[in-house]
Structures are given as structure tokens and as C-alpha cells.
Design a protein around this motif. Structure first.
Motif, PDB file in Angstrom:
ATOM      1  N   HIS A  91       0.830  -1.202   0.000  1.00  0.00           N
ATOM      2  CA  HIS A  91       0.000   0.000   0.000  1.00  0.00           C
ATOM      3  C   HIS A  91       0.867   1.255   0.000  1.00  0.00           C
ATOM      4  CE1 HIS A  91      -3.686  -2.192   1.955  1.00  0.00           C
ATOM      5  NE2 HIS A  91      -3.495  -2.507   0.697  1.00  0.00           N
ATOM      6  N   MET A  92       1.897   1.263   0.837  1.00  0.00           N
ATOM      7  CA  MET A  92       2.758   2.438   0.955  1.00  0.00           C
ATOM      8  C   MET A  92       3.431   2.775  -0.368  1.00  0.00           C
ATOM      9  SD  MET A  92       4.604   2.491   4.675  1.00  0.00           S
ATOM     10  CE  MET A  92       5.200   0.810   4.660  1.00  0.00           C
ATOM     11  N   ALA A  93       3.751   1.747  -1.141  1.00  0.00           N
ATOM     12  CA  ALA A  93       4.446   1.974  -2.411  1.00  0.00           C
ATOM     13  C   ALA A  93       3.594   2.782  -3.382  1.00  0.00           C
ATOM     14  CB  ALA A  93       4.831   0.639  -3.034  1.00  0.00           C
ATOM     15  N   ARG A  94       2.273   2.776  -3.168  1.00  0.00           N
ATOM     16  CA  ARG A  94       1.368   3.491  -4.073  1.00  0.00           C
ATOM     17  C   ARG A  94       1.058   4.910  -3.590  1.00  0.00           C
ATOM     18  NH1 ARG A  94      -1.094  -1.738  -3.970  1.00  0.00           N
ATOM     19  NH2 ARG A  94      -2.729  -1.010  -2.540  1.00  0.00           N
ATOM     20  N   LEU A  95       1.528   5.269  -2.396  1.00  0.00           N
ATOM     21  CA  LEU A  95       1.242   6.589  -1.851  1.00  0.00           C
ATOM     22  C   LEU A  95       2.217   7.640  -2.370  1.00  0.00           C
ATOM     23  CD1 LEU A  95       0.543   5.714   1.886  1.00  0.00           C
ATOM     24  CD2 LEU A  95      -1.123   6.036   0.053  1.00  0.00           C
ATOM     25  N   THR A  96       1.773   8.893  -2.345  1.00  0.00           N
ATOM     26  CA  THR A  96       2.651   9.989  -2.714  1.00  0.00           C
ATOM     27  C   THR A  96       3.847  10.025  -1.769  1.00  0.00           C
ATOM     28  OG1 THR A  96       0.768  11.287  -3.499  1.00  0.00           O
ATOM     29  CG2 THR A  96       2.805  12.496  -2.986  1.00  0.00           C
ATOM     30  N   PRO A  97       5.078  10.017  -2.283  1.00  0.00           N
ATOM     31  CA  PRO A  97       6.262  10.028  -1.409  1.00  0.00           C
ATOM     32  C   PRO A  97       6.218  11.184  -0.413  1.00  0.00           C
ATOM     33  CG  PRO A  97       6.913   9.606  -3.678  1.00  0.00           C
ATOM     34  CD  PRO A  97       5.438   9.959  -3.706  1.00  0.00           C
ATOM     35  N   ASN A  98       6.548  10.884   0.826  1.00  0.00           N
ATOM     36  CA  ASN A  98       6.621  11.856   1.923  1.00  0.00           C
ATOM     37  C   ASN A  98       5.266  12.334   2.438  1.00  0.00           C
ATOM     38  OD1 ASN A  98       9.451  11.946   2.189  1.00  0.00           O
ATOM     39  ND2 ASN A  98       9.609  13.398   0.494  1.00  0.00           N
ATOM     40  N   SER A  99       4.173  11.849   1.860  1.00  0.00           N
ATOM     41  CA  SER A  99       2.867  12.351   2.299  1.00  0.00           C
ATOM     42  C   SER A  99       2.504  11.864   3.696  1.00  0.00           C
ATOM     43  CB  SER A  99       1.781  11.944   1.294  1.00  0.00           C
ATOM     44  OG  SER A  99       1.681  10.529   1.193  1.00  0.00           O
ATOM     45  N   ARG A 100       2.751  10.590   3.988  1.00  0.00           N
ATOM     46  CA  ARG A 100       2.426  10.075   5.309  1.00  0.00           C
ATOM     47  C   ARG A 100       3.315  10.699   6.373  1.00  0.00           C
ATOM     48  NH1 ARG A 100       3.888   5.332   6.113  1.00  0.00           N
ATOM     49  NH2 ARG A 100       2.590   4.981   7.948  1.00  0.00           N
ATOM     50  N   GLU A 101       4.569  10.934   6.029  1.00  0.00           N
ATOM     51  CA  GLU A 101       5.471  11.574   6.976  1.00  0.00           C
ATOM     52  C   GLU A 101       4.932  12.957   7.374  1.00  0.00           C
ATOM     53  OE1 GLU A 101       8.159   9.028   4.288  1.00  0.00           O
ATOM     54  OE2 GLU A 101       6.175   9.953   4.281  1.00  0.00           O
ATOM     55  N   ALA A 102       4.533  13.726   6.373  1.00  0.00           N
ATOM     56  CA  ALA A 102       4.002  15.063   6.642  1.00  0.00           C
ATOM     57  C   ALA A 102       2.727  14.988   7.474  1.00  0.00           C
ATOM     58  CB  ALA A 102       3.733  15.795   5.329  1.00  0.00           C
ATOM     59  N   GLU A 115       7.527  24.184  10.739  1.00  0.00           N
ATOM     60  CA  GLU A 115       8.379  23.197  11.400  1.00  0.00           C
ATOM     61  C   GLU A 115       8.518  21.932  10.552  1.00  0.00           C
ATOM     62  OE1 GLU A 115       7.620  24.288  16.129  1.00  0.00           O
ATOM     63  OE2 GLU A 115       6.256  22.922  15.088  1.00  0.00           O
ATOM     64  N   ILE A 116       7.426  21.491   9.944  1.00  0.00           N
ATOM     65  CA  ILE A 116       7.497  20.322   9.062  1.00  0.00           C
ATOM     66  C   ILE A 116       8.394  20.616   7.878  1.00  0.00           C
ATOM     67  CG2 ILE A 116       6.172  18.766   7.573  1.00  0.00           C
ATOM     68  CD1 ILE A 116       3.776  19.279   9.435  1.00  0.00           C
ATOM     69  N   ALA A 117       8.276  21.824   7.353  1.00  0.00           N
ATOM     70  CA  ALA A 117       9.128  22.220   6.231  1.00  0.00           C
ATOM     71  C   ALA A 117      10.603  22.162   6.631  1.00  0.00           C
ATOM     72  CB  ALA A 117       8.761  23.625   5.766  1.00  0.00           C
ATOM     73  N   VAL A 122      11.831  21.138   2.914  1.00  0.00           N
ATOM     74  CA  VAL A 122      11.061  21.517   1.737  1.00  0.00           C
ATOM     75  C   VAL A 122      10.364  22.833   2.059  1.00  0.00           C
ATOM     76  CG1 VAL A 122      10.692  19.115   1.040  1.00  0.00           C
ATOM     77  CG2 VAL A 122       9.018  20.234   2.529  1.00  0.00           C
ATOM     78  N   ASP A 123       9.675  23.430   1.072  1.00  0.00           N
ATOM     79  CA  ASP A 123       8.969  24.675   1.367  1.00  0.00           C
ATOM     80  C   ASP A 123       7.560  24.367   1.869  1.00  0.00           C
ATOM     81  OD1 ASP A 123       7.206  24.343  -0.904  1.00  0.00           O
ATOM     82  OD2 ASP A 123       8.802  25.123  -2.179  1.00  0.00           O
ATOM     83  N   GLU A 124       6.915  25.383   2.437  1.00  0.00           N
ATOM     84  CA  GLU A 124       5.607  25.181   3.062  1.00  0.00           C
ATOM     85  C   GLU A 124       4.524  24.810   2.055  1.00  0.00           C
ATOM     86  OE1 GLU A 124       4.357  28.056   6.021  1.00  0.00           O
ATOM     87  OE2 GLU A 124       6.447  28.637   6.352  1.00  0.00           O
ATOM     88  N   ASP A 125       4.619  25.303   0.833  1.00  0.00           N
ATOM     89  CA  ASP A 125       3.641  24.939  -0.186  1.00  0.00           C
ATOM     90  C   ASP A 125       3.681  23.436  -0.457  1.00  0.00           C
ATOM     91  OD1 ASP A 125       2.778  27.533  -0.464  1.00  0.00           O
ATOM     92  OD2 ASP A 125       4.032  27.972  -2.210  1.00  0.00           O
ATOM     93  N   GLU A 126       4.875  22.873  -0.458  1.00  0.00           N
ATOM     94  CA  GLU A 126       4.990  21.432  -0.675  1.00  0.00           C
ATOM     95  C   GLU A 126       4.412  20.658   0.499  1.00  0.00           C
ATOM     96  OE1 GLU A 126       8.324  17.960  -1.656  1.00  0.00           O
ATOM     97  OE2 GLU A 126       8.809  20.091  -1.948  1.00  0.00           O
ATOM     98  N   VAL A 127       4.623  21.172   1.716  1.00  0.00           N
ATOM     99  CA  VAL A 127       4.040  20.526   2.892  1.00  0.00           C
ATOM    100  C   VAL A 127       2.522  20.500   2.784  1.00  0.00           C
ATOM    101  CG1 VAL A 127       3.696  20.684   5.393  1.00  0.00           C
ATOM    102  CG2 VAL A 127       5.959  21.107   4.416  1.00  0.00           C
ATOM    103  N   GLU A 128       1.915  21.606   2.398  1.00  0.00           N
ATOM    104  CA  GLU A 128       0.461  21.665   2.244  1.00  0.00           C
ATOM    105  C   GLU A 128      -0.024  20.665   1.207  1.00  0.00           C
ATOM    106  OE1 GLU A 128      -0.401  25.763   1.411  1.00  0.00           O
ATOM    107  OE2 GLU A 128      -0.733  26.227   3.522  1.00  0.00           O
ATOM    108  N   ALA A 129       0.709  20.546   0.104  1.00  0.00           N
ATOM    109  CA  ALA A 129       0.330  19.600  -0.942  1.00  0.00           C
ATOM    110  C   ALA A 129       0.450  18.167  -0.454  1.00  0.00           C
ATOM    111  CB  ALA A 129       1.210  19.822  -2.178  1.00  0.00           C
ATOM    112  N   LEU A 130       1.490  17.882   0.317  1.00  0.00           N
ATOM    113  CA  LEU A 130       1.683  16.534   0.860  1.00  0.00           C
ATOM    114  C   LEU A 130       0.571  16.174   1.841  1.00  0.00           C
ATOM    115  CD1 LEU A 130       5.545  16.561   1.473  1.00  0.00           C
ATOM    116  CD2 LEU A 130       4.318  15.190  -0.225  1.00  0.00           C
TER     117      LEU A 130
END
Length: 269
Positions: A91-102, A115-117, A122-130
Motif C-alpha cells: 500500500h505504501m508503495a502506491r502513496l505519494t512520497p513523503n505524504s504520510r510523513e508530513a 516546522e514540518i518544512a 522543503v517549502d511550506e507549499d509542498e508541505v500543504e500539498a503533501l
């Protein structure tokens, strides 16, 4: 670095280590694997303590160091130990990379977007997308029947509303150890969400142990106002743990994570 400074840093890391271990095991879905990654993080800091300086404070530095270890290992690289773990990894292999971490950093550990960024570099926009991707992917992964063990009626109602809102059904709410065992026997749940201290001073932990002894492996999420008491490293501990007072986001994330893995370890005597 002077000796007092080094001692202060060591103490700061030790204070945050239980929460790193909670994050690691929620990320891997397994106590042993999560703790192995936490140990690997500490070992990496012994080799290169400068990693702590990449963020603004020791806690962020510690989680950033973990993220580097986790990412370099392939998130994760270990061979699955059983069928359940193998399915979770697929299942994890099909998820967007780094999304669960975020998602876990935000909802379970309570880090802010900046703080996550910093942790993930990464930048905050990427965190929001994740975060958006994680919520969508995890909640679509699986739905099932959830049993709630909670003696406070208002809290039980809140949990029930949150769980049903993301597509799961509730088998019932139990207020005591005996009620919980009886309810589980009546209809086997796919997930148990249990408070630690119950109405008659019985233990939610004992209730879960009784249920699992009769029904076998069921994912479990524990709720407690004192998470540090369950993250000592002295005995097997829960892979999924929500701190009171909790937010809707925390419950949604923990339920999705536990359902996703379809297995979790619970406390033993």
C-alpha cells in the motif's frame, strides 16, 4: 561545544525521544521496526551531530535527523516479516512520497507547517500539498467497523462523529472493561479505539488484552492524557497513541493509519 552545552543538548534529545519513537512506529506500523529507525537516528547523530544544527531547536533537529535516515533507507527498506506487513508495504508503495510523513508530523506530533518544512527540508507549499495528498489517499485506503472504549459520553460522541464522518461504522461504545469484552464478542470490530482509564477504574489496556486474546489480531489506537507513561521503552508499547486533549485531525489520521496497516502491537503485562 562546552560540556554543559553538550549535557543540555543530550537532556533535550532524551526528553523528545519518546515522541520520536511514537512517530517512528506509527510511520512503520510496527514497534520493533519503528524503534530500529529511532536507534539508527541516534547512531547517525553520534557520527555527525551537526545535523541537529540544520533546524532551529533540538526537537526539530532530532526529527530532521530521523527523516534523513528514513529517506536514505527507502522508507522503509526492511523485508516484511509477515503477510500483514507485506500488504501494508505494498500500500505504501502506491502513496505519494513523503505524504504520510508530513501527515503524521502534523496530526500526531503537532508540528506546524513551517516546522514540518524545516524537518523535511522543503517549502511550506509542498508541505500543504503533501498533507492534502495524504488525507485523500489514506482515507480512501480502507473502511471498516470501529469499536470505541471511552467512559466520557461527550468524548465518545466526538470520536464517533469523527470516525463515521470518514466512512467507518461504529459497532458500539463501551464504558468499562467488562462492557468492552461483551461488545467485542457481539460484533468483532476491524479497529478498537480505547481510552486508558475507564468508568469503574478498570483499564482500557486490560480490556484490549482480553479482546485480543479471544478474537486475535485487531488494530488498536490508545488514548491517554499521559503518553510518556506508555513510551518508556521498558515493555511492548502501542504503535498508535493519541494524546488528550486530541483534535479531530489527530483522530482522523490515527484511524486512517491504523486501518491502513490493519495491525498494531498493544501493551503487554
Amino acid at each position: 561545544m562546552s560540556s554543559p552545552q553538550a549535557s543540555d543538548l543530550t537532556a533535550a534529545i532524551a526528553q523528545e525521544l519518546p515522541y520520536l519513537r511514537r512517530y517512528a512506529r506509527a510511520l512503520t506500523g510496527n514497534q520493533t521496526s519503528g524503534d530500529n529507525f529511532a536507534v539508527a537516528t541516534l547512531e547517525s547523530l553520534l557520527v555527525d551531530p551537526s545535523v541537529l544544527g540544520a533546524t532551529a531547536n533540538p526537537k526539530l533537529g532530532l526529527f530532521h535527523a530521523f527523516h534523513l535516515v528514513w529517506s536514505s533507507a527507502g522508507a522503509p527498506s526492511a523485508e516484511p516479516e509477515d503477510r500483514i506487513t507485506a500488504r501494508a508495504m505494498a500500500h505504501m508503495a502506491r502513496l505519494t512520497p513523503n505524504s504520510r510523513e508530513a501527515l503524521l508530523l502534523r496530526s500526531i506530533e503537532g508540528f506546524t507547517l513551517p516546522e514540518i518544512a524545516a524537518i523535511m527540508q522543503v517549502d511550506e507549499d509542498e508541505v500543504e500539498a503533501l498533507l492534502a495528498a495524504a488525507n485523500a489517499e489514506m482515507e480512501q485506503a480502507v473502511t471498516g467497523r470501529v469499536m470505541v472504549i471511552e467512559d466520557e459520553a461527550i468524548i465518545a460522541m466526538d470520536i464517533t462523529a469523527i470516525v463515521t464522518d470518514i466512512g467507518h461504522s461504529i459497532t458500539g461504545v463501551a464504558r468499562t472493561r467488562a462492557d468492552a469484552v461483551a461488545l467485542a464478542a457481539k460484533e468483532k470490530p476491524d479497529l478498537i479505539l480505547a481510552d486508558i482509564q475507564l468508568a469503574d477504574n478498570s483499564s482500557g489496556i486490560d480490556a484490549v488484552k482480553d479482546i485480543l486474546a479471544k478474537l486475535g489480531d485487531i488494530p488498536v489506537i490508545f488514548i491517554t492524557a499521559f503518553p510518556e507513561r506508555l513510551l518508556t521503552g521498558d515493555k511492548p508499547e502501542p504503535a498508535f497513541l493519541i494524546t488528550k486533549p486530541f483534535s479531530e485531525e489527530q483522530v482522523r489520521s490515527a484511524v486512517s493509519q491504523a486501518m491502513f496497516f490493519a495491525s498494531t502491537e498493544t501493551l503487554m503485562a
